[in-house]
Design a protein around this motif. Structure first.
Motif, short mmCIF file in Angstrom:
data_model
loop_
_atom_site.label_atom_id
_atom_site.label_comp_id
_atom_site.label_asym_id
_atom_site.label_seq_id
_atom_site.Cartn_x
_atom_site.Cartn_y
_atom_site.Cartn_z
N LYS A 296 27.20 -40.12 -22.57
CA LYS A 296 28.21 -41.07 -22.09
C LYS A 296 27.72 -41.97 -20.96
N VAL A 297 26.56 -41.65 -20.37
CA VAL A 297 26.03 -42.43 -19.26
C VAL A 297 24.65 -42.96 -19.66
N HIS A 298 24.59 -44.25 -19.90
CA HIS A 298 23.33 -44.85 -20.34
C HIS A 298 22.69 -45.59 -19.16
N ILE A 299 21.48 -45.16 -18.81
CA ILE A 299 20.73 -45.84 -17.76
C ILE A 299 19.35 -46.19 -18.29
N ALA A 300 18.77 -47.22 -17.73
CA ALA A 300 17.45 -47.67 -18.17
C ALA A 300 16.38 -47.30 -17.16
N ALA A 301 16.46 -46.10 -16.63
CA ALA A 301 15.47 -45.65 -15.65
C ALA A 301 14.32 -44.95 -16.36
#
Length: 185
Positions: free
Chosen positions: A77-82
């Protein structure tokens, strides 16, 4: 986790193991999968923490022959581009969503300057910098300006963005190896 109380129900159609685990607040598994190792730079294994002397492990002391990384933990549910980030033993690693931080996390739950990690006397120290949505280690909140000494496989959360602190031994130098592209699942 002891599954004996529900073993007889594990394969029943009306039983959800995920739901039961969530109800009992069991954290997700930490899989020893490396999706962004670079061939020739680091071994694919991690430090076997039980082999660290008990006093050193308890104090959070990091041996000099290892490198530390923050590994993004995917969440449905939490999309990050790290990307995977190697921590340095000198200076501070700043974490947030403003330009100029060392680890940029572009997510609304992350403050502009959320937290920082420093290395002092062989230990990596995490400090919340007054974030709005908190900094957590193993689901416990870190109070503003308090310091937490990181340990191998600690689960970190900056707002809703999740990471794992990991230690690795550098692989022996191999001048014929070509770095593989970095890939994050």
């Amino acid at each position: 986790m002891n599954l004996a109380p529900v073993a007889h129900r594990l394969f029943a159609d009306d039983f959800s193991l995920d739901g039961w685990l969530d109800q009992h607040q069991v954290p997700g598994p930490l899989l020893n999968i490396h999706t962004s190792d670079r061939v020739g730079e680091y071994s694919s294994g991690v430090i076997d923490t039980p082999r660290l002397p008990g006093e050193a492990y308890a104090s959070g002391f990091i041996p000099k022959d290892v490198d530390a990384f923050l590994i993004p933990v995917p969440h449905p549910k939490v999309h990050i581009a790290a990307m995977e980030t190697q921590l340095t033993q000198g200076g501070a690693i700043t974490i947030g969503r403003q330009a100029g931080v060392s680890l940029l996390i572009e997510h609304s739950s992350v403050s502009r300057l959320h937290a920082e990690i420093t290395c002092a006397d062989g230990a990596y120290l995490l400090r919340d910098k007054g974030s709005s949505n908190g900094t957590f280690v193993n689901d416990a909140p870190i109070e503003r300006e308090n310091v937490y000494t990181l340990r191998h496989h600690d689960h970190l959360r900056f707002g809703d963005a999740q990471f794992r602190f990991e230690l690795r031994h550098p692989a022996s130098n191999n001048s014929h190896a070509t770095p593989a592209p970095s890939i994050t699942a």
